[in-house]
Design a protein around this motif. Sequence first.
Motif, short mmCIF file in Angstrom:
data_model
loop_
_atom_site.label_atom_id
_atom_site.label_comp_id
_atom_site.label_asym_id
_atom_site.label_seq_id
_atom_site.Cartn_x
_atom_site.Cartn_y
_atom_site.Cartn_z
N ASN A 1 13.26 -7.51 -17.03
CA ASN A 1 12.55 -6.30 -16.62
C ASN A 1 11.07 -6.41 -17.01
O ASN A 1 10.74 -6.32 -18.20
CB ASN A 1 13.17 -5.07 -17.27
CG ASN A 1 12.49 -3.78 -16.82
OD1 ASN A 1 11.60 -3.80 -15.97
ND2 ASN A 1 12.89 -2.67 -17.41
N PRO A 2 10.17 -6.58 -16.06
CA PRO A 2 8.75 -6.73 -16.39
C PRO A 2 8.19 -5.56 -17.19
O PRO A 2 7.26 -5.75 -17.98
CB PRO A 2 8.08 -6.82 -15.01
CG PRO A 2 9.15 -7.32 -14.10
CD PRO A 2 10.42 -6.71 -14.61
N GLU A 3 8.76 -4.38 -17.01
CA GLU A 3 8.26 -3.21 -17.74
C GLU A 3 8.39 -3.37 -19.26
O GLU A 3 7.67 -2.73 -20.03
CB GLU A 3 8.99 -1.94 -17.30
CG GLU A 3 8.41 -1.27 -16.08
CD GLU A 3 7.02 -0.67 -16.34
OE1 GLU A 3 6.71 -0.34 -17.50
OE2 GLU A 3 6.26 -0.55 -15.38
N ASP A 4 9.31 -4.23 -19.69
CA ASP A 4 9.48 -4.46 -21.12
C ASP A 4 8.23 -5.08 -21.76
O ASP A 4 8.06 -5.01 -22.98
CB ASP A 4 10.69 -5.35 -21.38
CG ASP A 4 12.01 -4.67 -21.07
OD1 ASP A 4 12.03 -3.42 -20.99
OD2 ASP A 4 13.03 -5.38 -20.90
N SER A 5 7.38 -5.69 -20.95
CA SER A 5 6.16 -6.31 -21.48
C SER A 5 5.06 -5.30 -21.75
O SER A 5 4.12 -5.58 -22.50
CB SER A 5 5.64 -7.37 -20.49
OG SER A 5 6.54 -8.44 -20.35
N ARG A 6 5.17 -4.12 -21.16
CA ARG A 6 4.05 -3.18 -21.21
C ARG A 6 3.66 -2.80 -22.64
O ARG A 6 2.47 -2.74 -22.98
CB ARG A 6 4.39 -1.91 -20.42
CG ARG A 6 3.18 -0.98 -20.24
CD ARG A 6 3.53 0.26 -19.45
NE ARG A 6 3.90 -0.02 -18.07
CZ ARG A 6 3.02 -0.18 -17.07
NH1 ARG A 6 1.72 -0.11 -17.32
NH2 ARG A 6 3.45 -0.39 -15.85
N CYS A 7 4.63 -2.56 -23.49
CA CYS A 7 4.31 -2.13 -24.86
C CYS A 7 3.55 -3.23 -25.61
O CYS A 7 2.67 -2.93 -26.43
CB CYS A 7 5.58 -1.73 -25.61
SG CYS A 7 6.78 -3.06 -25.84
N TYR A 8 3.88 -4.49 -25.34
CA TYR A 8 3.18 -5.60 -26.00
C TYR A 8 1.76 -5.72 -25.47
O TYR A 8 0.82 -5.94 -26.25
CB TYR A 8 3.94 -6.90 -25.79
CG TYR A 8 5.34 -6.89 -26.34
CD1 TYR A 8 5.58 -6.90 -27.72
CD2 TYR A 8 6.45 -6.83 -25.48
CE1 TYR A 8 6.87 -6.88 -28.23
CE2 TYR A 8 7.74 -6.81 -25.98
CZ TYR A 8 7.95 -6.84 -27.35
OH TYR A 8 9.22 -6.81 -27.86
#
Length: 235
Positions: free
Chosen positions: A171-178
Motif C-alpha cells: 500500500n503506497p499510502e503506508d509511505s506517507r508518514c515516513y
Amino acid sequence: MVSKMINIRENIEFVRGVVKSSESVSCPVDIIAVTKTFPYTDVLSALNCGVKHIGENKIQEALPKFDQLGSSLSGVTKHFIGRLQTNKAKKAVENFDFIHSLDSLKLAGVISRYAANAGKIQNCLIEVKVSKEDSKTGILPRDVSNFYVKSLSISNIAIRGLMVITPYSKNPEDSRCYFRQVKSLFEDIKRSFANPKFDILSMGMSSDYKIAIEEGATMVRIGSAIFGERDYGDK
C-alpha cells in the motif's frame, strides 16, 4: 528493440505527467531514472527522451555502462543511490555528481579525502533510516541534525539535503508518514542553518512517488515505472 524504446518513451511521458500534476509551482521535482540492472541501450533510450538524471546502485555495474554511453552522458547528472562502502568511495567520487547514501562520519571523511584529491566538492545527501530492518542503513531521525552539524566541518563535501528509503509495503499510502517525518527534519535543518544549498529531498520510488511529491520531495527515483519490472523485487 523498437517496441521497448517506444514503451520507455511512453512510460517517461506518463511519469512526467504524474509529476507535473502533483508538484507545486514553487517546488519543481527532478526525475531520476534508476537504471540499475538495465542495459545501456535502455539507458540510451531514456536519454534520447530527454532524461537528465540517472541513478545507479552499484559501482561495478555502473562504470562499464557509463563507458558504453560515452558522450551521451554529456549534460546528464549521475546519482549514486545505493549503499556505499568506503572501499568504493574513490570510484563513486570520480564518477558521480551526487552520492545519496551518506550514512556515517567515517564515510564522509573518506569521500572528503578522495574529493580533495580529485579537486572537487562532492554533493552528498544524508540517508535517513526510518526502517527497523537491520539490512537498511542511514542516520536515525533523532540524530540527523547533529550529524549535519558535524558534517559541516568536513572539507570537500556539500550536504545538499536528505534521502530516505521507506519500508516496503503493498500500500503506497503506508509511505506517507515516513515522507512527512523526513520532510519535517529537512525543514528543521533549513530553518536552523539557513543554507540555500541545502535544497534537495530525495524521496519516493516507482510505487509511491506521487505521495512523495505531495509530501515535499524535490527528487524522485524511478526505475520499474520507466524501464519495466526487474528480475528481483523492486519497489
